[in-house]
Design a protein around this motif. Sequence first.
Motif, PDB file in Angstrom:
ATOM      1  N   VAL A 227       0.869  -1.181   0.000  1.00 42.43           N
ATOM      2  CA  VAL A 227       0.000   0.000   0.000  1.00 42.43           C
ATOM      3  C   VAL A 227       0.903   1.227   0.000  1.00 42.43           C
ATOM      4  O   VAL A 227       1.525   1.543   1.019  1.00 42.43           O
ATOM      5  CB  VAL A 227      -0.938   0.010   1.227  1.00 42.43           C
ATOM      6  CG1 VAL A 227      -1.956   1.138   1.095  1.00 42.43           C
ATOM      7  CG2 VAL A 227      -1.635  -1.325   1.382  1.00 42.43           C
ATOM      8  N   GLY A 228       0.989   1.895  -1.157  1.00 44.36           N
ATOM      9  CA  GLY A 228       1.920   3.018  -1.248  1.00 44.36           C
ATOM     10  C   GLY A 228       3.341   2.514  -1.055  1.00 44.36           C
ATOM     11  O   GLY A 228       3.833   1.680  -1.811  1.00 44.36           O
ATOM     12  N   ARG A 230       4.287   1.119   1.917  1.00 42.36           N
ATOM     13  CA  ARG A 230       4.289   0.194   3.065  1.00 42.36           C
ATOM     14  C   ARG A 230       3.850  -1.202   2.634  1.00 42.36           C
ATOM     15  O   ARG A 230       2.897  -1.361   1.882  1.00 42.36           O
ATOM     16  CB  ARG A 230       3.362   0.723   4.160  1.00 42.36           C
ATOM     17  CG  ARG A 230       3.896   1.975   4.841  1.00 42.36           C
ATOM     18  CD  ARG A 230       3.128   2.279   6.121  1.00 42.36           C
ATOM     19  NE  ARG A 230       3.198   1.188   7.079  1.00 42.36           N
ATOM     20  CZ  ARG A 230       2.601   1.207   8.282  1.00 42.36           C
ATOM     21  NH1 ARG A 230       1.904   2.277   8.653  1.00 42.36           N
ATOM     22  NH2 ARG A 230       2.700   0.188   9.103  1.00 42.36           N
ATOM     23  N   TYR A 253      -5.145   0.564   7.836  1.00 42.33           N
ATOM     24  CA  TYR A 253      -4.345   1.489   7.025  1.00 42.33           C
ATOM     25  C   TYR A 253      -5.045   1.796   5.685  1.00 42.33           C
ATOM     26  O   TYR A 253      -5.055   2.941   5.226  1.00 42.33           O
ATOM     27  CB  TYR A 253      -2.955   0.894   6.763  1.00 42.33           C
ATOM     28  CG  TYR A 253      -1.990   1.867   6.123  1.00 42.33           C
ATOM     29  CD1 TYR A 253      -1.325   2.824   6.888  1.00 42.33           C
ATOM     30  CD2 TYR A 253      -1.752   1.841   4.752  1.00 42.33           C
ATOM     31  CE1 TYR A 253      -0.437   3.721   6.308  1.00 42.33           C
ATOM     32  CE2 TYR A 253      -0.866   2.731   4.166  1.00 42.33           C
ATOM     33  CZ  TYR A 253      -0.210   3.669   4.948  1.00 42.33           C
ATOM     34  OH  TYR A 253       0.653   4.558   4.357  1.00 42.33           O
ATOM     35  N   THR A 254      -5.640   0.765   5.045  1.00 43.37           N
ATOM     36  CA  THR A 254      -6.322   1.010   3.766  1.00 43.37           C
ATOM     37  C   THR A 254      -7.573   1.870   3.971  1.00 43.37           C
ATOM     38  O   THR A 254      -7.883   2.718   3.132  1.00 43.37           O
ATOM     39  CB  THR A 254      -6.701  -0.313   3.076  1.00 43.37           C
ATOM     40  OG1 THR A 254      -7.428  -1.147   3.986  1.00 43.37           O
ATOM     41  CG2 THR A 254      -5.464  -1.046   2.598  1.00 43.37           C
ATOM     42  N   ASP A 256      -7.926   4.174   6.308  1.00 42.42           N
ATOM     43  CA  ASP A 256      -7.425   5.549   6.524  1.00 42.42           C
ATOM     44  C   ASP A 256      -7.006   6.181   5.193  1.00 42.42           C
ATOM     45  O   ASP A 256      -7.275   7.359   4.942  1.00 42.42           O
ATOM     46  CB  ASP A 256      -6.229   5.531   7.484  1.00 42.42           C
ATOM     47  CG  ASP A 256      -6.645   5.183   8.912  1.00 42.42           C
ATOM     48  OD1 ASP A 256      -7.867   5.229   9.190  1.00 42.42           O
ATOM     49  OD2 ASP A 256      -5.754   4.861   9.728  1.00 42.42           O
ATOM     50  N   THR A 257      -6.355   5.381   4.347  1.00 37.04           N
ATOM     51  CA  THR A 257      -5.924   5.902   3.046  1.00 37.04           C
ATOM     52  C   THR A 257      -7.130   6.291   2.198  1.00 37.04           C
ATOM     53  O   THR A 257      -7.140   7.351   1.559  1.00 37.04           O
ATOM     54  CB  THR A 257      -5.078   4.841   2.299  1.00 37.04           C
ATOM     55  OG1 THR A 257      -3.986   4.437   3.140  1.00 37.04           O
ATOM     56  CG2 THR A 257      -4.528   5.388   0.994  1.00 37.04           C
ATOM     57  N   ARG A 260      -8.561   9.550   3.465  1.00 36.75           N
ATOM     58  CA  ARG A 260      -7.758  10.709   3.040  1.00 36.75           C
ATOM     59  C   ARG A 260      -8.016  11.056   1.578  1.00 36.75           C
ATOM     60  O   ARG A 260      -8.096  12.219   1.201  1.00 36.75           O
ATOM     61  CB  ARG A 260      -6.265  10.431   3.254  1.00 36.75           C
ATOM     62  CG  ARG A 260      -5.828  10.495   4.717  1.00 36.75           C
ATOM     63  CD  ARG A 260      -4.314  10.631   4.824  1.00 36.75           C
ATOM     64  NE  ARG A 260      -3.610   9.526   4.211  1.00 36.75           N
ATOM     65  CZ  ARG A 260      -3.335   8.377   4.816  1.00 36.75           C
ATOM     66  NH1 ARG A 260      -3.721   8.186   6.070  1.00 36.75           N
ATOM     67  NH2 ARG A 260      -2.687   7.406   4.187  1.00 36.75           N
ATOM     68  N   LEU A 261      -8.160  10.006   0.746  1.00 37.11           N
ATOM     69  CA  LEU A 261      -8.450  10.251  -0.663  1.00 37.11           C
ATOM     70  C   LEU A 261      -9.797  10.943  -0.834  1.00 37.11           C
ATOM     71  O   LEU A 261      -9.953  11.873  -1.631  1.00 37.11           O
ATOM     72  CB  LEU A 261      -8.449   8.927  -1.431  1.00 37.11           C
ATOM     73  CG  LEU A 261      -7.087   8.297  -1.720  1.00 37.11           C
ATOM     74  CD1 LEU A 261      -7.269   6.888  -2.260  1.00 37.11           C
ATOM     75  CD2 LEU A 261      -6.319   9.137  -2.722  1.00 37.11           C
ATOM     76  N   GLY A 266      -5.286  12.973  -0.624  1.00 37.30           N
ATOM     77  CA  GLY A 266      -4.453  12.136  -1.486  1.00 37.30           C
ATOM     78  C   GLY A 266      -4.339  12.662  -2.884  1.00 37.30           C
ATOM     79  O   GLY A 266      -3.859  11.993  -3.778  1.00 37.30           O
ATOM     80  N   TRP A 280      -5.545   8.412  -6.808  1.00 37.70           N
ATOM     81  CA  TRP A 280      -4.501   7.604  -6.171  1.00 37.70           C
ATOM     82  C   TRP A 280      -3.398   7.300  -7.175  1.00 37.70           C
ATOM     83  O   TRP A 280      -3.651   6.894  -8.300  1.00 37.70           O
ATOM     84  CB  TRP A 280      -5.101   6.298  -5.660  1.00 37.70           C
ATOM     85  CG  TRP A 280      -4.081   5.301  -5.220  1.00 37.70           C
ATOM     86  CD1 TRP A 280      -3.655   4.199  -5.897  1.00 37.70           C
ATOM     87  CD2 TRP A 280      -3.341   5.318  -3.995  1.00 37.70           C
ATOM     88  NE1 TRP A 280      -2.716   3.520  -5.181  1.00 37.70           N
ATOM     89  CE2 TRP A 280      -2.495   4.183  -3.994  1.00 37.70           C
ATOM     90  CE3 TRP A 280      -3.301   6.176  -2.901  1.00 37.70           C
ATOM     91  CZ2 TRP A 280      -1.647   3.892  -2.946  1.00 37.70           C
ATOM     92  CZ3 TRP A 280      -2.445   5.874  -1.866  1.00 37.70           C
ATOM     93  CH2 TRP A 280      -1.633   4.751  -1.879  1.00 37.70           C
ATOM     94  N   TRP A 452      -1.819  -2.580  -3.838  1.00 40.97           N
ATOM     95  CA  TRP A 452      -3.139  -2.042  -3.481  1.00 40.97           C
ATOM     96  C   TRP A 452      -3.486  -0.822  -4.326  1.00 40.97           C
ATOM     97  O   TRP A 452      -2.625  -0.024  -4.708  1.00 40.97           O
ATOM     98  CB  TRP A 452      -3.148  -1.646  -1.998  1.00 40.97           C
ATOM     99  CG  TRP A 452      -4.501  -1.137  -1.541  1.00 40.97           C
ATOM    100  CD1 TRP A 452      -5.552  -1.876  -1.108  1.00 40.97           C
ATOM    101  CD2 TRP A 452      -4.919   0.237  -1.463  1.00 40.97           C
ATOM    102  NE1 TRP A 452      -6.611  -1.067  -0.781  1.00 40.97           N
ATOM    103  CE2 TRP A 452      -6.257   0.245  -0.981  1.00 40.97           C
ATOM    104  CE3 TRP A 452      -4.302   1.463  -1.759  1.00 40.97           C
ATOM    105  CZ2 TRP A 452      -6.976   1.424  -0.778  1.00 40.97           C
ATOM    106  CZ3 TRP A 452      -5.028   2.643  -1.577  1.00 40.97           C
ATOM    107  CH2 TRP A 452      -6.345   2.609  -1.093  1.00 40.97           C
TER     108      TRP A 452
END
Length: 926
Positions: A227-228, A230, A253-254, A256-257, A260-261, A266, A280, A452
């Motif tokens: 993911v990015g 990480r 984490y996904t 939260d991502t 943010r998007l 993002g 993304w 991801w």
Amino acid sequence: MSSPAERYAAARRRAAQAFAFPALDEFSLDLGFDLDDFQREACEALERGSGVLVCAPTGAGKTVVGEFAVHLALRGRPGGDAPATRRKCFYTTPIKALSNQKYHDLVDRYGAAQVGLLTGDNAINGDAPVVVMTTEVLRNMLYAGSATLEGLAYVVMDEVHYLADRFRGGVWEEVIIHLPESVTLVSLSATVSNAEEFADWLVTVRGETAVVVSEHRPVPLWQHMLVGKRMFDLFHDADAARKHDVHPELLRYTRDTMRRLELGEGRSAGPGGGRRGPRWRGPMRPDVVDRLDREGLLPAILFIFSRAGCDAAVQQCLAAGLRLTSPDERAEIRRVVESKVTAIPGEDLSVLGYWEWLDGLERGLAAHHAGMLPAFKEVVEELFVRGLVKAVFATETLALGINMPARCVVLERLVKFNGEAHVDLTPGEYTQLTGRAGRRGIDVEGHAVVVWSPETDPRHVAGLASTRTYPLRSSFRPSYNMAVNLVGSVGAAPARELLESSFAQFQADRSVVGLARQVQRNTETIDAYGAEAACHHGDFDEYFALRVAIADRERAIARQGQTQRKAAAVASLERLRVGDVIRVPSGRRAGLAVVLDPATGGFGEPRPLVLTQDRWAGRVTPGDFTTPAEVLTRIRVPKHFNHRSPAARRDLAAAVSGTGLDRHGGRRGGRSRQAVGEDHRLSQLRVELRAHPCHACPDREEHARWAERRRRLERDTEELRQRVSGRTGSLARTFDRIVALLTARGYLAADGEVTDAGRMLARIWTEADLLVAECLRRRVWDGLSPAELAAAVSVVVFEARRDVDERASLPRGGVADAVDATLELWGDIEADEAARGLAVTREPDLGFAWPIYRWARGEALAKVLASGHQIDGEMPAGDFVRWARQVVDLLGQIADSGGATAELRGTARQTIAAVNRGVLAYHASA
């Protein structure tokens, strides 16, 4: 450490095994490693005289069982004088590359005198006791009653799950059904969820068959998501993997991502990043490879389901300055490459992008896909297996049998294009791809990484990684060639019974029971829905039928309007001239454009070449125009305008913008839309609807919902009933129709005997077998030169990867006449097939005629590839070689055909010699 008593007991067990299975004891002594339990179980069954079906994951070592069958054949009959009683073993594989690989493996073990190879390209020591071959070669031997079959004791069918392949799968079933009863069959398959069903069928057609299933991977596989920047484990531990429980940290984490998007954090700062809200951008491909290198996960295969994507990935890594090899490795890579390409002419190498390809290899990077020259692919495979190439960007074709294990496999997306549409990967495909990770005897563990993106749900990935439901489905169907061969070898009635013993019919008959139960359940539900839809005001079925009729009429009117709009667009495009300025109303190319080439007078829809004010040059189609193309003004286009020149495009685009016309125009649809209320029949239906007593019911919409559910279920149930009636004896019915067509056309006599024409058809092995036979009977290809014959034959072999609207052009003269005659014959066959309810023969495709014509005339490879009828540029070298080989294969059949004239047979041989040069000569000798 074990005690003396335990060691003594183990020695006793080994001695007992050696006494019970002496051949296996001999075989295992030479292996250099201990057999796994599933390998021993399968080999013991073989030594007992039973057939065997082995299902195990990729890399588990299934081929050891096949090699034991080879050992048994060479060992001879028990109690006999081995040399005198030596038996034969045929080792079949689905693709030539696998056959070549297995041939070299067996030669290394048993010596060149004991092992032969038979593929479409090669015939080496075909009378040897052990012969490696493609499955089609064995099928052809069985139908021809070849003397080579004498003494055959074992047949190994590697990758037997290929029988699910919709194009070639039927060949596996033909072989399994037609092999003599005395032959022991060894079937090696990837893990499938219906192994027992397949084994049950094998028992019915082959006799005793042991089924050995192992789901254990010799090298454990760890699943990850990137993911990015990480990397996360997909599962916390093995127990979580069994329960499909995704790692909580990854989920958090996904989420939260994604949040943010959605909030815009993002939003990409790159080109176009902020135009349509958050976008993304995943990790760049060079960054992914660098990350794998730093974590010790190379060599890796990175699956990208696009040829262009694979090539672009290598270029991106080169541009980023990635270098994964040492000076010594680079020297060895160059030595291997130069030794492999010496037979390819220098001018061809430059056309093939040789120097860029070599630069990538020397840095440890390569692409691998069907568009590459076969020689280049073989070099990539060898260098990767030797650990010299560290990262390969590949399409999914690499997963099909080629032995290229890696430490890590990366999946960039979980969606691929299947030739018709973009579809999700199935659990079986996911397992096949990730099964490459983990090299037995080298890696302690393998790793699979999914990159991801916002469309990728970790829970969906967990389902793919954990699901074990990928059943083997038969793709068997009778063909014209199969029909005449069956009738010729066993007679019409026994041939019908043989077809009914196929795995396809076995599965169909079993599935009928479940379908019949579903029909019964649906019928009960339909009655319940009918009770809910009942209305005390009147007959609601009658009222609902009016509603359905209105909806159908509205759709018909809308379709009629679309047809009229398209016809108007086609007519307007046909009237365009060079210099006309038009407006493209919608799509990616919307705006003003000037016509460079009207492209009129050809076949199919007009596709004028235009230059937009955004400097894009390309062809537009009627589909780009919701309204007729209107000429707004005219500008002068230079006489020898080169639309590939950026400077020329810039100047002319400026002239388009300089007209001062509005880019989008003032109109916004509306006018072309037909008012549906103007239709008389529609107005009449609406009057009847409003006059119906149920129209006044306050619960009308609730009743309608139940009626709609019932209508859908009735439609589904009727489809199920048709499937039930269609599956019962379906193959035999299809066979009867094929026999009737062949009898009407003179390939079979009225009494069921095979005629001379039928015997000719029996030796034609191609998808368009009947069309080829008709062309030979009608002398369509007689009198052509070698280059003309290559072009004319190519239309029955070639199939474009994507549909092209316009018909390809042809060389003038004999080729055009022969192709016209071929198309006429195809039209007759298609009409005959449609009348009898048979699947129609594919329409001839003219897209390869120019490339093979020019190649057979001796023209340069660059000119040949540029003449391909491609939507997106020149023809890939790998596609050219593959289709040229198929043309040569069919020409070889014509050269040997008793139905061809002596003149045509001679021309076919000359054509083969003309085609087998340059890159084709290398491939022919490979």
